[in-house]
Design a protein around this motif. Structure first.
Motif, PDB file in Angstrom:
ATOM      1  N   GLY A   1       0.840  -1.190   0.000  1.00  0.00           N
ATOM      2  CA  GLY A   1       0.000   0.000   0.000  1.00  0.00           C
ATOM      3  C   GLY A   1       0.874   1.238   0.000  1.00  0.00           C
ATOM      4  N   VAL A   2       0.229   2.410   0.042  1.00  0.00           N
ATOM      5  CA  VAL A   2       0.976   3.662  -0.059  1.00  0.00           C
ATOM      6  C   VAL A   2       0.360   4.731   0.845  1.00  0.00           C
ATOM      7  N   VAL A   3       1.237   5.540   1.440  1.00  0.00           N
ATOM      8  CA  VAL A   3       0.831   6.690   2.255  1.00  0.00           C
ATOM      9  C   VAL A   3       1.470   7.927   1.644  1.00  0.00           C
ATOM     10  N   VAL A   4       0.675   8.999   1.475  1.00  0.00           N
ATOM     11  CA  VAL A   4       1.171  10.221   0.844  1.00  0.00           C
ATOM     12  C   VAL A   4       0.753  11.436   1.667  1.00  0.00           C
ATOM     13  N   THR A   5       1.674  12.372   1.856  1.00  0.00           N
ATOM     14  CA  THR A   5       1.332  13.643   2.498  1.00  0.00           C
ATOM     15  C   THR A   5       1.922  14.794   1.692  1.00  0.00           C
ATOM     16  N   GLY A   6       1.308  15.960   1.814  1.00  0.00           N
ATOM     17  CA  GLY A   6       1.833  17.138   1.143  1.00  0.00           C
ATOM     18  C   GLY A   6       0.894  18.316   1.309  1.00  0.00           C
ATOM     19  N   ASN A   7       1.407  19.518   1.097  1.00  0.00           N
ATOM     20  CA  ASN A   7       0.527  20.684   1.153  1.00  0.00           C
ATOM     21  C   ASN A   7       0.266  21.215  -0.254  1.00  0.00           C
ATOM     22  N   GLU A   8       0.267  20.292  -1.213  1.00  0.00           N
ATOM     23  CA  GLU A   8      -0.029  20.643  -2.596  1.00  0.00           C
ATOM     24  C   GLU A   8      -0.638  19.419  -3.270  1.00  0.00           C
ATOM     25  N   ASP A   9      -1.176  19.592  -4.454  1.00  0.00           N
ATOM     26  CA  ASP A   9      -1.844  18.514  -5.173  1.00  0.00           C
ATOM     27  C   ASP A   9      -0.840  17.463  -5.653  1.00  0.00           C
ATOM     28  N   GLY A  10      -1.332  16.270  -5.922  1.00  0.00           N
ATOM     29  CA  GLY A  10      -0.488  15.221  -6.474  1.00  0.00           C
ATOM     30  C   GLY A  10      -0.599  13.897  -5.768  1.00  0.00           C
ATOM     31  N   ALA A  11      -1.443  13.804  -4.733  1.00  0.00           N
ATOM     32  CA  ALA A  11      -1.517  12.580  -3.935  1.00  0.00           C
ATOM     33  C   ALA A  11      -1.983  11.387  -4.766  1.00  0.00           C
ATOM     34  N   LYS A  12      -3.029  11.570  -5.557  1.00  0.00           N
ATOM     35  CA  LYS A  12      -3.545  10.443  -6.342  1.00  0.00           C
ATOM     36  C   LYS A  12      -2.581  10.060  -7.446  1.00  0.00           C
ATOM     37  N   HIS A  13      -1.919  11.047  -8.027  1.00  0.00           N
ATOM     38  CA  HIS A  13      -0.918  10.755  -9.053  1.00  0.00           C
ATOM     39  C   HIS A  13       0.233   9.950  -8.470  1.00  0.00           C
ATOM     40  N   ALA A  14       0.737  10.367  -7.309  1.00  0.00           N
ATOM     41  CA  ALA A  14       1.838   9.647  -6.663  1.00  0.00           C
ATOM     42  C   ALA A  14       1.406   8.240  -6.272  1.00  0.00           C
ATOM     43  N   SER A  15       0.194   8.122  -5.738  1.00  0.00           N
ATOM     44  CA  SER A  15      -0.306   6.802  -5.332  1.00  0.00           C
ATOM     45  C   SER A  15      -0.426   5.869  -6.529  1.00  0.00           C
ATOM     46  N   ALA A  16      -0.977   6.380  -7.628  1.00  0.00           N
ATOM     47  CA  ALA A  16      -1.145   5.548  -8.818  1.00  0.00           C
ATOM     48  C   ALA A  16       0.197   5.066  -9.346  1.00  0.00           C
ATOM     49  N   SER A  17       1.170   5.948  -9.369  1.00  0.00           N
ATOM     50  CA  SER A  17       2.497   5.589  -9.862  1.00  0.00           C
ATOM     51  C   SER A  17       3.139   4.510  -8.995  1.00  0.00           C
ATOM     52  N   ILE A  18       3.067   4.693  -7.685  1.00  0.00           N
ATOM     53  CA  ILE A  18       3.691   3.737  -6.764  1.00  0.00           C
ATOM     54  C   ILE A  18       2.982   2.386  -6.817  1.00  0.00           C
ATOM     55  N   LEU A  19       1.653   2.402  -6.756  1.00  0.00           N
ATOM     56  CA  LEU A  19       0.923   1.135  -6.723  1.00  0.00           C
ATOM     57  C   LEU A  19       1.077   0.365  -8.025  1.00  0.00           C
ATOM     58  N   TYR A  20       1.117   1.063  -9.156  1.00  0.00           N
ATOM     59  CA  TYR A  20       1.360   0.347 -10.406  1.00  0.00           C
ATOM     60  C   TYR A  20       2.742  -0.281 -10.399  1.00  0.00           C
ATOM     61  N   GLY A  21       3.745   0.484  -9.993  1.00  0.00           N
ATOM     62  CA  GLY A  21       5.109  -0.043  -9.978  1.00  0.00           C
ATOM     63  C   GLY A  21       5.230  -1.284  -9.115  1.00  0.00           C
ATOM     64  N   LEU A  22       4.610  -1.250  -7.938  1.00  0.00           N
ATOM     65  CA  LEU A  22       4.694  -2.397  -7.034  1.00  0.00           C
ATOM     66  C   LEU A  22       3.919  -3.594  -7.576  1.00  0.00           C
ATOM     67  N   SER A  23       2.762  -3.332  -8.186  1.00  0.00           N
ATOM     68  CA  SER A  23       1.993  -4.414  -8.800  1.00  0.00           C
ATOM     69  C   SER A  23       2.775  -5.059  -9.936  1.00  0.00           C
ATOM     70  N   HIS A  24       3.429  -4.236 -10.741  1.00  0.00           N
ATOM     71  CA  HIS A  24       4.143  -4.722 -11.919  1.00  0.00           C
ATOM     72  C   HIS A  24       5.266  -5.688 -11.554  1.00  0.00           C
ATOM     73  N   ILE A  25       5.868  -5.509 -10.375  1.00  0.00           N
ATOM     74  CA  ILE A  25       6.976  -6.392  -9.993  1.00  0.00           C
ATOM     75  C   ILE A  25       6.523  -7.544  -9.103  1.00  0.00           C
ATOM     76  N   GLY A  26       5.214  -7.682  -8.877  1.00  0.00           N
ATOM     77  CA  GLY A  26       4.723  -8.896  -8.235  1.00  0.00           C
ATOM     78  C   GLY A  26       3.965  -8.735  -6.937  1.00  0.00           C
ATOM     79  N   PHE A  27       3.943  -7.541  -6.364  1.00  0.00           N
ATOM     80  CA  PHE A  27       3.168  -7.347  -5.135  1.00  0.00           C
ATOM     81  C   PHE A  27       1.676  -7.426  -5.442  1.00  0.00           C
ATOM     82  N   THR A  28       0.906  -7.949  -4.496  1.00  0.00           N
ATOM     83  CA  THR A  28      -0.546  -7.930  -4.586  1.00  0.00           C
ATOM     84  C   THR A  28      -1.053  -6.608  -4.030  1.00  0.00           C
ATOM     85  N   ILE A  29      -1.935  -5.942  -4.761  1.00  0.00           N
ATOM     86  CA  ILE A  29      -2.483  -4.653  -4.345  1.00  0.00           C
ATOM     87  C   ILE A  29      -3.967  -4.845  -4.023  1.00  0.00           C
ATOM     88  N   PRO A  30      -4.326  -4.927  -2.749  1.00  0.00           N
ATOM     89  CA  PRO A  30      -5.740  -5.039  -2.386  1.00  0.00           C
ATOM     90  C   PRO A  30      -6.494  -3.747  -2.722  1.00  0.00           C
TER      91      PRO A  30
END
Length: 210
Positions: A119-148
Protein backbone atom coordinates in the motif's frame (compact mmCIF):
# COMPACT_ATOMS: atom_id res chain seq x y z
CA UNK A 1 0.79 -17.17 12.21
CA UNK A 2 3.16 -14.20 12.26
CA UNK A 3 2.55 -11.32 9.88
CA UNK A 4 5.27 -8.71 9.40
CA UNK A 5 4.77 -5.20 8.05
CA UNK A 6 7.58 -3.00 6.76
CA UNK A 7 6.99 0.70 6.19
CA UNK A 8 9.51 2.56 4.04
CA UNK A 9 9.44 6.30 4.62
CA UNK A 10 10.73 8.12 1.54
CA UNK A 11 10.81 11.53 3.20
CA UNK A 12 13.82 13.61 2.22
CA UNK A 13 14.37 14.35 5.92
CA UNK A 14 16.80 12.29 7.98
CA UNK A 15 15.71 10.37 11.06
CA UNK A 16 16.40 13.19 13.52
CA UNK A 17 13.89 15.47 11.77
CA UNK A 18 10.12 15.36 12.20
CA UNK A 19 8.43 13.75 9.19
CA UNK A 20 4.81 14.50 8.30
CA UNK A 21 4.73 11.35 6.18
CA UNK A 22 5.92 9.22 9.09
CA UNK A 23 3.34 10.77 11.37
CA UNK A 24 0.57 9.53 9.08
CA UNK A 25 2.30 6.16 8.75
CA UNK A 26 2.08 5.80 12.53
CA UNK A 27 -1.71 5.77 12.21
CA UNK A 28 -1.36 2.54 10.23
CA UNK A 29 1.19 1.21 12.71
CA UNK A 30 -1.26 1.68 15.59
CA UNK A 31 -3.79 -0.54 13.80
CA UNK A 32 -1.11 -3.10 12.97
CA UNK A 33 -0.15 -3.29 16.64
CA UNK A 34 -3.77 -3.75 17.73
CA UNK A 35 -3.94 -6.74 15.40
CA UNK A 36 -0.68 -8.34 16.49
CA UNK A 37 1.26 -7.39 13.35
CA UNK A 38 5.02 -6.97 13.76
CA UNK A 39 6.02 -3.60 12.31
CA UNK A 40 9.13 -1.64 11.45
CA UNK A 41 9.54 1.81 9.92
CA UNK A 42 12.67 2.48 7.87
CA UNK A 43 13.67 6.08 7.05
CA UNK A 44 15.32 5.73 3.66
CA UNK A 45 17.20 9.03 4.04
CA UNK A 46 19.20 7.43 6.86
CA UNK A 47 20.79 4.93 4.47
CA UNK A 48 23.36 5.22 1.72
CA UNK A 49 21.32 3.88 -1.18
CA UNK A 50 23.19 3.67 -4.45
CA UNK A 51 21.62 4.45 -7.80
CA UNK A 52 20.96 1.43 -9.97
CA UNK A 53 18.54 -1.31 -10.90
CA UNK A 54 20.11 -4.33 -9.24
CA UNK A 55 19.60 -5.76 -5.75
CA UNK A 56 23.17 -4.86 -4.74
CA UNK A 57 25.22 -2.10 -6.34
CA UNK A 58 28.30 -2.72 -4.12
CA UNK A 59 30.58 0.17 -3.10
CA UNK A 60 29.04 0.72 0.37
CA UNK A 61 25.50 0.38 -0.97
CA UNK A 62 23.18 -0.09 2.04
CA UNK A 63 20.11 -1.09 0.03
CA UNK A 64 20.80 -4.83 0.53
CA UNK A 65 20.11 -4.35 4.26
CA UNK A 66 16.72 -2.83 3.45
CA UNK A 67 16.04 -5.47 0.81
CA UNK A 68 16.46 -8.24 3.40
CA UNK A 69 13.73 -6.55 5.45
CA UNK A 70 11.48 -6.41 2.37
CA UNK A 71 11.99 -10.13 1.73
CA UNK A 72 11.07 -10.93 5.35
CA UNK A 73 7.91 -8.78 5.26
CA UNK A 74 4.39 -9.82 4.29
CA UNK A 75 3.14 -6.23 4.04
CA UNK A 76 4.98 -3.29 2.49
CA UNK A 77 3.87 0.32 2.76
CA UNK A 78 5.78 3.00 0.88
CA UNK A 79 5.26 6.48 2.28
CA UNK A 80 6.16 9.63 0.39
CA UNK A 81 5.78 13.38 0.55
CA UNK A 82 4.73 15.31 -2.55
CA UNK A 83 7.19 17.56 -4.32
CA UNK A 84 5.99 19.49 -7.41
CA UNK A 85 3.07 17.10 -7.70
CA UNK A 86 5.27 14.00 -7.70
CA UNK A 87 6.43 11.33 -5.26
CA UNK A 88 9.83 12.01 -3.74
CA UNK A 89 13.09 11.09 -5.46
CA UNK A 90 13.73 8.55 -2.70
CA UNK A 91 10.39 6.87 -3.41
CA UNK A 92 11.38 6.59 -7.07
CA UNK A 93 14.77 5.21 -6.09
CA UNK A 94 13.21 2.61 -3.79
CA UNK A 95 10.96 1.37 -6.60
CA UNK A 96 13.94 1.25 -8.97
CA UNK A 97 15.90 -0.83 -6.49
CA UNK A 98 12.96 -3.15 -5.86
CA UNK A 99 12.63 -3.51 -9.63
CA UNK A 100 16.29 -4.56 -9.65
CA UNK A 101 15.24 -7.75 -7.86
CA UNK A 102 12.29 -8.47 -10.13
CA UNK A 103 14.21 -11.23 -11.89
CA UNK A 104 14.65 -13.15 -8.62
CA UNK A 105 12.23 -15.95 -7.81
CA UNK A 106 10.76 -17.65 -4.78
CA UNK A 107 10.93 -21.36 -4.00
CA UNK A 108 8.12 -22.03 -6.50
CA UNK A 109 9.88 -20.19 -9.32
CA UNK A 110 7.54 -17.19 -9.16
CA UNK A 111 8.62 -13.56 -8.95
CA UNK A 112 10.13 -12.91 -5.52
CA UNK A 113 7.48 -10.41 -4.43
CA UNK A 114 4.59 -12.82 -4.97
CA UNK A 115 2.37 -13.35 -1.88
CA UNK A 116 3.33 -9.97 -0.45
CA UNK A 117 0.83 -7.11 -0.29
CA UNK A 118 1.54 -3.41 -0.61
CA UNK A 119 0.00 0.00 0.00
CA UNK A 120 0.98 3.66 -0.06
CA UNK A 121 0.83 6.69 2.26
CA UNK A 122 1.17 10.22 0.84
CA UNK A 123 1.33 13.64 2.50
CA UNK A 124 1.83 17.14 1.14
CA UNK A 125 0.53 20.68 1.15
CA UNK A 126 -0.03 20.64 -2.60
CA UNK A 127 -1.84 18.51 -5.17
CA UNK A 128 -0.49 15.22 -6.47
CA UNK A 129 -1.52 12.58 -3.94
CA UNK A 130 -3.54 10.44 -6.34
CA UNK A 131 -0.92 10.76 -9.05
CA UNK A 132 1.84 9.65 -6.66
CA UNK A 133 -0.31 6.80 -5.33
CA UNK A 134 -1.15 5.55 -8.82
CA UNK A 135 2.50 5.59 -9.86
CA UNK A 136 3.69 3.74 -6.76
CA UNK A 137 0.92 1.14 -6.72
CA UNK A 138 1.36 0.35 -10.41
CA UNK A 139 5.11 -0.04 -9.98
CA UNK A 140 4.69 -2.40 -7.03
CA UNK A 141 1.99 -4.41 -8.80
CA UNK A 142 4.14 -4.72 -11.92
CA UNK A 143 6.98 -6.39 -9.99
CA UNK A 144 4.72 -8.90 -8.24
CA UNK A 145 3.17 -7.35 -5.14
CA UNK A 146 -0.55 -7.93 -4.59
CA UNK A 147 -2.48 -4.65 -4.34
CA UNK A 148 -5.74 -5.04 -2.39
CA UNK A 149 -8.56 -2.51 -2.89
CA UNK A 150 -8.30 0.98 -1.42
CA UNK A 151 -4.75 0.70 -0.10
CA UNK A 152 -3.79 4.34 -0.53
CA UNK A 153 -4.24 6.90 2.19
CA UNK A 154 -3.26 10.53 1.88
CA UNK A 155 -3.52 14.00 3.30
CA UNK A 156 -3.02 17.24 1.37
CA UNK A 157 -3.66 20.82 2.37
CA UNK A 158 -5.36 23.61 0.50
CA UNK A 159 -3.89 24.84 -2.77
CA UNK A 160 -0.71 26.82 -2.40
CA UNK A 161 1.75 27.14 0.49
CA UNK A 162 0.41 26.25 3.89
CA UNK A 163 0.69 24.00 6.93
CA UNK A 164 1.63 20.34 6.47
CA UNK A 165 0.00 17.26 7.97
CA UNK A 166 1.14 17.62 11.59
CA UNK A 167 0.67 21.37 11.90
CA UNK A 168 -2.72 21.19 10.17
CA UNK A 169 -3.85 18.35 12.48
CA UNK A 170 -4.35 15.99 9.59
CA UNK A 171 -5.00 13.17 12.05
CA UNK A 172 -8.39 14.79 12.65
CA UNK A 173 -9.32 14.62 8.97
CA UNK A 174 -12.19 12.13 8.71
CA UNK A 175 -11.46 11.14 5.10
CA UNK A 176 -7.76 10.49 5.74
CA UNK A 177 -8.36 8.50 8.91
CA UNK A 178 -11.11 6.44 7.29
CA UNK A 179 -8.88 5.56 4.35
CA UNK A 180 -6.01 4.76 6.69
CA UNK A 181 -8.27 2.28 8.46
CA UNK A 182 -9.54 0.75 5.22
CA UNK A 183 -6.00 0.46 3.83
CA UNK A 184 -4.55 -1.12 6.93
CA UNK A 185 -7.30 -3.66 7.50
CA UNK A 186 -7.36 -4.66 3.82
CA UNK A 187 -3.60 -5.15 3.88
CA UNK A 188 -3.91 -7.33 6.99
CA UNK A 189 -6.75 -9.36 5.48
CA UNK A 190 -4.98 -10.05 2.20
CA UNK A 191 -1.66 -10.79 3.92
CA UNK A 192 -3.39 -13.44 6.04
CA UNK A 193 -5.22 -14.75 2.98
CA UNK A 194 -2.00 -15.18 1.01
CA UNK A 195 -0.29 -16.84 3.98
CA UNK A 196 -3.03 -19.45 4.09
CA UNK A 197 -3.62 -19.66 0.33
CA UNK A 198 -0.53 -18.52 -1.60
CA UNK A 199 -0.75 -17.82 -5.31
CA UNK A 200 -0.43 -21.19 -7.10
CA UNK A 201 2.53 -21.68 -9.38
CA UNK A 202 0.49 -22.96 -12.30
CA UNK A 203 0.81 -20.56 -15.20
CA UNK A 204 3.19 -18.10 -13.56
CA UNK A 205 6.54 -19.78 -13.08
CA UNK A 206 9.29 -17.50 -14.38
CA UNK A 207 11.46 -18.97 -17.10
CA UNK A 208 15.16 -18.14 -17.11
CA UNK A 209 14.65 -15.57 -14.32
CA UNK A 210 12.95 -13.06 -16.60
Amino acid sequence: MTIKALLLNASLKSGDEVSNTESLMHEAVSIFHKNGIQTEIVRLADYQIAYGVTADEGNDDEWPEIFEKVKAADILILGTPIWLGEKSSLATQAIERLYGASGMTNEKGQYIFYNKVAGVVVTGNEDGAKHASASILYGLSHIGFTIPPNVDTYWVGEAGPGPSYIEAKGNQNEFTMQHNQIMTYNLIHFANLLKEHPIPSEGNVVKNGS
